[in-house]
Design an enzyme around this catalytic site. Sequence first.
Site, PDB file in Angstrom:
ATOM      1  N   GLU A 167      -2.044   6.912   7.563  1.00 55.53           N
ATOM      2  CA  GLU A 167      -2.684   7.919   6.737  1.00 55.53           C
ATOM      3  C   GLU A 167      -3.771   8.631   7.530  1.00 55.53           C
ATOM      4  O   GLU A 167      -4.308   8.096   8.504  1.00 55.53           O
ATOM      5  CB  GLU A 167      -3.273   7.307   5.466  1.00 55.53           C
ATOM      6  CG  GLU A 167      -4.376   6.308   5.686  1.00 55.53           C
ATOM      7  CD  GLU A 167      -4.873   5.703   4.376  1.00 55.53           C
ATOM      8  OE1 GLU A 167      -6.069   5.357   4.325  1.00 55.53           O
ATOM      9  OE2 GLU A 167      -4.092   5.564   3.416  1.00 55.53           O
ATOM     10  N   ARG A 190      -7.049  -8.459  -8.255  1.00 53.94           N
ATOM     11  CA  ARG A 190      -7.774  -9.734  -8.372  1.00 53.94           C
ATOM     12  C   ARG A 190      -9.248  -9.419  -8.590  1.00 53.94           C
ATOM     13  O   ARG A 190      -9.657  -8.253  -8.563  1.00 53.94           O
ATOM     14  CB  ARG A 190      -7.619 -10.546  -7.088  1.00 53.94           C
ATOM     15  CG  ARG A 190      -8.037  -9.764  -5.832  1.00 53.94           C
ATOM     16  CD  ARG A 190      -7.944 -10.597  -4.574  1.00 53.94           C
ATOM     17  NE  ARG A 190      -8.091  -9.812  -3.368  1.00 53.94           N
ATOM     18  CZ  ARG A 190      -9.239  -9.412  -2.843  1.00 53.94           C
ATOM     19  NH1 ARG A 190     -10.374  -9.720  -3.458  1.00 53.94           N
ATOM     20  NH2 ARG A 190      -9.280  -8.718  -1.730  1.00 53.94           N
ATOM     21  N   LYS A 216       0.835  -1.205   0.000  1.00 57.54           N
ATOM     22  CA  LYS A 216       0.000   0.000   0.000  1.00 57.54           C
ATOM     23  C   LYS A 216       0.866   1.250   0.000  1.00 57.54           C
ATOM     24  O   LYS A 216       0.486   2.284  -0.557  1.00 57.54           O
ATOM     25  CB  LYS A 216      -0.938  -0.015   1.210  1.00 57.54           C
ATOM     26  CG  LYS A 216      -2.062  -1.041   1.152  1.00 57.54           C
ATOM     27  CD  LYS A 216      -2.991  -0.885   2.349  1.00 57.54           C
ATOM     28  CE  LYS A 216      -4.212  -1.787   2.238  1.00 57.54           C
ATOM     29  NZ  LYS A 216      -3.880  -3.205   2.357  1.00 57.54           N
TER      30      LYS A 216
END
Length: 664
Positions: free
Chosen positions: A200, A292, A116
């Site tokens: 974050e 995916r 990420k």
Amino acid sequence: MFDRLLIANRGEIACRVIRTARRLGIHTIAVFSDADADAQHVRLADEAHHIGGPRPQDSYLRGDAILDVARRTGAQAIHPGYGFLSENADFADAVQAAGLVFVGPPGASMRRMGSKAGAKDLMAAAGVPVVPGYTGEDQSPERLQREADRIGYPLMIKAAHGGGGKGMRIVRSAEEFPALLESCQREAKNAFGRDRVLLERYIEHPRHIEIQVFADHHGGVIHLGERECSAQRRYQKVLEESPSPFLTPALRTAMGEAAVQAARAIGYVNAGTVEFIVAPSGEFYFMEINTRLQVEHPVTELVTGLDLVEWQLRIAAGEPLPLAQQDIRQHGHAIEVRLYAEDPDAGFLPGSGTLRTLHLPAPSRHVRIDSGVIEGDTVTIFYDPMIAKLIVWDEDRPRALARLREALAQCQVQGPKSNVAFLERLARHPAVVEGRIDTGYLDRHLDEFLTPTTLDIPALLAAATACLLTQESDARLASAQTADPASPWALTDGWRLGHAGARRLRLQHGGQDLTLLAQGDNGHYQIDHAGQRHAVDAARLEAGELSARIDGVMRRYRVHCSTDAVTVHDGSTRLHLQRVDERHQTHHAGSSGDQAIRAPMPGRVVLVQASPGEPVKAGQVVLVLEAMKMELALKAPRDGVLAELRTAAGEFVDADAVLATLEE
């Protein structure tokens, strides 16, 4: 197109891929663990091969074992489904190195998105909006604490290599950061094998909206519209829909273009999902790309009329995208919910065991069922406890919600507890109906979705009536098979010599014992409960529906009655009760009460945080149990001293096993 396809997964996604592949004339090869020897995907495939023990790391996460099966069976391609190895870049590369086709993006694209932290940096460089935060390599607790203080609170800690809501924590003060960081890292290490995190800024009251993208090997990239996944509990999605009731046409266009831009930035191929967090003001920020197919892909299929698994296979075989962006059309509204073996009233504790009853609505133009189990199968402790995905479609959102409520009303699950009643309350809640739910709403207002503490008396009386009528019907059937079918001793009317007898019914609801006394028979009863007498007349039970006049009001219920449970549904809410057979009831003396810490379900002990002789406080975490892809903190029931520890980290334990005791 391929001739032979290996599906490196289990459950409903394996069944889904097998069905599509077989429709395309492809020979399907399944793999299975010890726990899945008789699973539905094993029975559905053309052939199936054993790859190891029940734990994922001993089977479905063993890329070497899966590749060995692929070589031995002549498979030309491997579809990874979702979860397990679906986002493992090393496995994707190993498949390619073996001369096979991986149905998904190349390992290089996965590596760009597998972290990420790296993904955020890459998206920022490509001009895709990202949330401010820290994605650095320095993972020392001191550096992470400084960065958290710089970003400000509230903030989010995320597993850098995670997904599915695992390894995520909200921190609201500097003081709680160290403990939540340690917990997040441990969960990330257990779930994904790596404990790197990113930080974050936490957006208050956000929406979670994701865009389905597809890219081929010829440079084509398009999106198939959005799915809103804002109904979440602890970052786990519980309701998904398309289109989003929040997006304006302009915002929808902007987010679609950003998603395509994100896919191009990493040289993406095949199916992927670009996930965004959207502020109430409409500002949106990139969260991650899931490299995916997503669990919620059926809602996109229902509104576009496309088979995304077929698209995956065709693109993996080298074909161009079947449609251009301007050719993508959406029609109607689709909603998906996930039926789980779990107990919402006990903190959503996952369940396991045999599905003694599993009744789901019949598939139709408006209702779709994706499931990897049928009645009689077992939900094991080793995998996700999902029973089925229930997906509905109609011309607009109000009608789709009505379809969802009706489909849920038809669901019956007995064996492990289920979240059906929770989903029914969700589908009727104003925050969902009005399309204003945000990702934190369920966690803030969870009590609004749990079983009411007050008992609906007419529903209780209807349940008792269903039990009485079932008893009488069973007695008549048994009597008809005897030498004297007219014998008065075969009756179940409770008659006693010299007085009118009463039948005693014992039911349980939410741990509460309910005793009812009933007089009468053949649909006419006087039922006593909690000091009150109620009249039930003209009761009939036909084809699973009960009609009866209860205290003067004619009512109708959908009913499911078995030897150990009864469920009644009035069209909007359900009442589920356990039946207690006093003839077989056992009494346990010498209960340990608050002296013991027990395992609430089967699982593996991953952490022990206290030693014998050590003082503990009420609510202090003594052990951490891992089961069904989640961690359960087992806490001291009271202040005291830990007297005995009966387990150790790494051990598997049974449900209700005593793991530790406190001094008397």
